[in-house]
Every structure is written in C-alpha cells, then in structure tokens.
Design a protein around this motif. Structure first.
Motif, PDB file in Angstrom:
ATOM      1  N   THR A  98       0.831  -1.207   0.000  1.00 51.78           N
ATOM      2  CA  THR A  98       0.000   0.000   0.000  1.00 51.78           C
ATOM      3  C   THR A  98       0.863   1.254   0.000  1.00 51.78           C
ATOM      4  O   THR A  98       0.542   2.238  -0.684  1.00 51.78           O
ATOM      5  N   ALA A  99       1.956   1.252   0.775  1.00 51.77           N
ATOM      6  CA  ALA A  99       2.832   2.419   0.828  1.00 51.77           C
ATOM      7  C   ALA A  99       3.483   2.687  -0.524  1.00 51.77           C
ATOM      8  O   ALA A  99       3.575   3.839  -0.970  1.00 51.77           O
ATOM      9  N   MET A 100       3.928   1.633  -1.192  1.00 55.08           N
ATOM     10  CA  MET A 100       4.556   1.808  -2.496  1.00 55.08           C
ATOM     11  C   MET A 100       3.569   2.361  -3.519  1.00 55.08           C
ATOM     12  O   MET A 100       3.894   3.260  -4.307  1.00 55.08           O
ATOM     13  N   PHE A 101       2.356   1.840  -3.516  1.00 56.07           N
ATOM     14  CA  PHE A 101       1.364   2.314  -4.469  1.00 56.07           C
ATOM     15  C   PHE A 101       0.915   3.736  -4.144  1.00 56.07           C
ATOM     16  O   PHE A 101       0.563   4.502  -5.045  1.00 56.07           O
ATOM     17  N   PHE A 180      10.862   5.687   0.513  1.00 56.85           N
ATOM     18  CA  PHE A 180      11.596   5.031  -0.569  1.00 56.85           C
ATOM     19  C   PHE A 180      10.849   5.172  -1.889  1.00 56.85           C
ATOM     20  O   PHE A 180      11.440   5.483  -2.940  1.00 56.85           O
ATOM     21  N   GLY A 181       9.515   4.943  -1.854  1.00 55.78           N
ATOM     22  CA  GLY A 181       8.727   5.059  -3.071  1.00 55.78           C
ATOM     23  C   GLY A 181       8.692   6.472  -3.616  1.00 55.78           C
ATOM     24  O   GLY A 181       8.791   6.677  -4.839  1.00 55.78           O
ATOM     25  N   VAL A 182       8.566   7.472  -2.741  1.00 58.94           N
ATOM     26  CA  VAL A 182       8.544   8.871  -3.185  1.00 58.94           C
ATOM     27  C   VAL A 182       9.890   9.262  -3.787  1.00 58.94           C
ATOM     28  O   VAL A 182       9.950   9.978  -4.791  1.00 58.94           O
ATOM     29  N   MET A 183      10.962   8.782  -3.187  1.00 59.65           N
ATOM     30  CA  MET A 183      12.290   9.076  -3.731  1.00 59.65           C
ATOM     31  C   MET A 183      12.432   8.510  -5.144  1.00 59.65           C
ATOM     32  O   MET A 183      12.956   9.182  -6.039  1.00 59.65           O
ATOM     33  N   MET A 184      11.942   7.287  -5.359  1.00 60.79           N
ATOM     34  CA  MET A 184      12.032   6.681  -6.682  1.00 60.79           C
ATOM     35  C   MET A 184      11.104   7.381  -7.680  1.00 60.79           C
ATOM     36  O   MET A 184      11.436   7.531  -8.855  1.00 60.79           O
ATOM     37  N   ALA A 185       9.919   7.818  -7.189  1.00 59.61           N
ATOM     38  CA  ALA A 185       8.941   8.435  -8.083  1.00 59.61           C
ATOM     39  C   ALA A 185       9.323   9.853  -8.487  1.00 59.61           C
ATOM     40  O   ALA A 185       8.751  10.396  -9.433  1.00 59.61           O
ATOM     41  N   LEU A 277      13.102   4.114  11.347  1.00 57.89           N
ATOM     42  CA  LEU A 277      12.712   5.521  11.362  1.00 57.89           C
ATOM     43  C   LEU A 277      13.786   6.395  10.727  1.00 57.89           C
ATOM     44  O   LEU A 277      13.484   7.317   9.947  1.00 57.89           O
ATOM     45  N   GLY A 278      15.057   6.105  11.027  1.00 60.07           N
ATOM     46  CA  GLY A 278      16.153   6.870  10.431  1.00 60.07           C
ATOM     47  C   GLY A 278      16.219   6.698   8.931  1.00 60.07           C
ATOM     48  O   GLY A 278      16.465   7.664   8.185  1.00 60.07           O
ATOM     49  N   MET A 279      15.980   5.466   8.459  1.00 62.88           N
ATOM     50  CA  MET A 279      15.963   5.242   7.015  1.00 62.88           C
ATOM     51  C   MET A 279      14.822   6.014   6.365  1.00 62.88           C
ATOM     52  O   MET A 279      14.980   6.577   5.273  1.00 62.88           O
ATOM     53  N   GLY A 280      13.672   6.042   7.038  1.00 53.45           N
ATOM     54  CA  GLY A 280      12.542   6.790   6.502  1.00 53.45           C
ATOM     55  C   GLY A 280      12.843   8.271   6.384  1.00 53.45           C
ATOM     56  O   GLY A 280      12.558   8.900   5.349  1.00 53.45           O
ATOM     57  N   LEU A 281      13.429   8.849   7.422  1.00 51.63           N
ATOM     58  CA  LEU A 281      13.776  10.272   7.387  1.00 51.63           C
ATOM     59  C   LEU A 281      14.846  10.553   6.331  1.00 51.63           C
ATOM     60  O   LEU A 281      14.798  11.575   5.638  1.00 51.63           O
ATOM     61  N   GLY A 282      15.827   9.646   6.244  1.00 53.59           N
ATOM     62  CA  GLY A 282      16.876   9.838   5.241  1.00 53.59           C
ATOM     63  C   GLY A 282      16.343   9.757   3.823  1.00 53.59           C
ATOM     64  O   GLY A 282      16.688  10.584   2.968  1.00 53.59           O
ATOM     65  N   LEU A 283      15.478   8.777   3.557  1.00 48.40           N
ATOM     66  CA  LEU A 283      14.898   8.644   2.215  1.00 48.40           C
ATOM     67  C   LEU A 283      13.996   9.827   1.881  1.00 48.40           C
ATOM     68  O   LEU A 283      13.979  10.307   0.752  1.00 48.40           O
ATOM     69  N   MET A 284      13.269  10.318   2.883  1.00 48.30           N
ATOM     70  CA  MET A 284      12.436  11.497   2.666  1.00 48.30           C
ATOM     71  C   MET A 284      13.303  12.714   2.364  1.00 48.30           C
ATOM     72  O   MET A 284      12.953  13.551   1.519  1.00 48.30           O
ATOM     73  N   GLY A 285      14.444  12.823   3.033  1.00 46.59           N
ATOM     74  CA  GLY A 285      15.360  13.925   2.756  1.00 46.59           C
ATOM     75  C   GLY A 285      15.890  13.874   1.335  1.00 46.59           C
ATOM     76  O   GLY A 285      15.988  14.903   0.650  1.00 46.59           O
ATOM     77  N   VAL A 286      16.239  12.670   0.857  1.00 45.57           N
ATOM     78  CA  VAL A 286      16.699  12.530  -0.529  1.00 45.57           C
ATOM     79  C   VAL A 286      15.576  12.894  -1.493  1.00 45.57           C
ATOM     80  O   VAL A 286      15.800  13.547  -2.519  1.00 45.57           O
TER      81      VAL A 286
END
Length: 295
Positions: A98-101, A180-185, A277-286
């Motif tokens: 669901t998160a990826m979609f 992760f999905g937003v970074m790829m999109a 949580l750290g991975m989420g924040l890092g991916l959101m930052g990217v």
C-alpha cells in the motif's frame, strides 16, 4: 479602440497578492496533501479490496498449508501455528504494497499535470514531500489495520496493547517504505516504469525480510542479504511484539523469534525501530532534494 494598457478614470486596479512562504503555510500544505491522500484512498474501493487479497491469501491459504505440512512431518511447530508465525510478516507486506502504491500517485499526478500545479504553489517543496510520506504511511497503516483485525484467525490474542503496538510499528515501517517510493517516483515519468521498478524491488525485499521463514540457520550468503534488507528491521519488531504475548516454551521462542543478529550480537528492538525511522527520514530527505531539482 482604447489600448488594453489604458484604463478608465476612476477604475479600480485589482491587485493580486501572493502569500508569503512560511512555516504556517508549509504546515497547511502538509495537511492538505495528507488529506488528499486519505480522500483518494477512501474513494478508491477497488484499491482497498485488491490491497487485501494478497496478504489474506498469504495468511489463510499459505499459512494453513504450511501448518498442515509441519504437523504431518512432525516438525518443530509444537504449539505454534504457522499462521501465527507469518502473521507479523503479512502485516509488514500489507503496508509495504500500500505504501509503495501510494507513492506511485506522484507519477500519476505528473502525467496529468497536477504535480506541476503543486510545485508552483507558494509553499516549499519539502512540505509536499512530507505530506506525501506521512499521508502514504497513514493510508498504509489504515490498510494494515484490517489485517490486524484478522489476528484471531492466526491465533494472535486481541490484546489492546499488542494491537496498538502493531499499528505503531506498521506506521514507522510504512513511513520508511513510502519515503523510498517517493524518492524513486521523483524522477520517473511513467506509471509503467514506476510499477515495474517497484515490483523488482518489492519481491526481493519481501522474501529476504524473514516474513515467511525464521532468520536463524540460513546460509551465510542469504544471512548477509537479509541483514542489508531494510524490511528485515520492520518485520522483526512486529514478530517480537506478537510472540512476547504468547505462552510458548523458550525453545520454540528461539526457533520462531530468534531476532536479528550482527556477528552474533542480537540487535535490540529499540535499535531496529530507530534504524527504520532513520531510514525513513533519510529517504524522505533525498526525495526532498530530488523534488527541489525537479522541473
């Protein structure tokens, strides 16, 4: 004919005032984007139903089949139902899909021009990304809550503390996966390319996370791959939360909830949660950096 630059005496000039950017406007933008994600999810009933089909099949069909196989072979299942074991993994898989979609809606908005309208709004692009990540995580958690409601079918007790803990852990995992999905999109221009890439990423993440089998006793090469998989650190706290409420022997607990180890050191649950949580924040930052460079 009078020039368009001229105006009649006494006519008022309409002034267009663009709001200044600030924290208040950015927080309002986060709220609007989050609200839009919830509305889109609620109105798309087919998406809600289809997102439940695969996790329910894994839980009820595969879980029942494996339980029967273990019972016939006299394996170490003991008093632990295999549906109970894979229940935390199914919860993680549910929020992952669901998160990826949800992140894929960015590509959809880009194709139809709505994303460009959001990017030219007088708010920071970081606010749009934060709204997408939090909104996608919330939508995924709501979807995962339906799977949690089936806990009784998997032999998991309906303990209020356990249910709240599962929902909280799923939100943290969904936040990282949405990031992760937003970074790829951010740089993908077609839905076909996005879903092809997501499918290529999701399947290895799912099978290398320990969602369907214990992480102990694996070959060295497979153990290394599971330790580099971010989803591993989202599944293990969910499984620990479930098995900490079950009355099982220490031997079965070591078999079905061995934890994640680094060179023989068992990684604490709190550290796993911080890693996710750290991975989420890092991916959101990217993703924010990618959106700032986007056209």
């Amino acid at each position: 004919m009078a020039s368009t630059a001229e105006r009649a005496p006494g006519a008022e000039v309409v002034r267009v005032r663009v709001p200044e950017r600030g924290l208040r406007q950015d927080l309002r933008a986060v709220k609007i984007v989050l609200h839009r994600e919830l509305i889109r999810f609620w109105r798309d009933k087919l998406r809600m139903v289809s997102g439940l089909v695969q996790p329910v099949l894994w839980l009820l069909v595969m879980g029942t089949g494996l339980s029967n196989l273990m019972a016939r072979s006299g394996g170490p299942a003991g008093s632990v139902d295999l549906k109970t074991f894979i229940f935390p993994g199914v919860c993680a898989m549910s929020v992952m899909f669901t998160a990826m979609f949800s992140a894929g809606s960015i590509v959809w908005d880009r194709e139809f021009g709505f994303l460009r309208e959001m990017l030219v709004a007088p708010v920071s692009r970081a606010a749009i990304v934060v709204g997408k990540c939090v909104g996608g995580a919330l939508v995924a958690t709501v979807q995962g809550a339906v799977i949690v409601s089936l806990a009784g079918l998997a032999g998991v007790p309906y303990d209020p503390g356990l249910l709240l803990e599962l929902l909280g852990l799923m939100f943290v995992g969904a936040f990282a996966l949405t990031g992760f999905g937003v970074m790829m999109a951010a740089r993908i221009n077609s839905m076909q390319s996005f879903f092809g890439l997501m499918q290529m990423a999701m399947m290895p993440m799912m099978f290398l996370s320990g969602a369907l089998y214990p992480l102990s006793g694996l070959p060295t090469w497979l153990t290394v791959l599971t330790r580099f998989n971010p989803l591993t650190y989202a599944v293990d706290p969910l499984r620990h939360a479930v098995f900490s409420r079950l009355d099982v022997s220490p031997e079965l607990l070591r078999t079905f909830d061995p934890g994640v180890t680094w060179g023989g050191w068992v990684v604490p649950i709190w550290l796993e949660i911080l890693l996710v949580l750290g991975m989420g924040l890092g991916l959101m930052g990217v993703a924010i950096l990618e959106f700032r460079r986007a056209d």
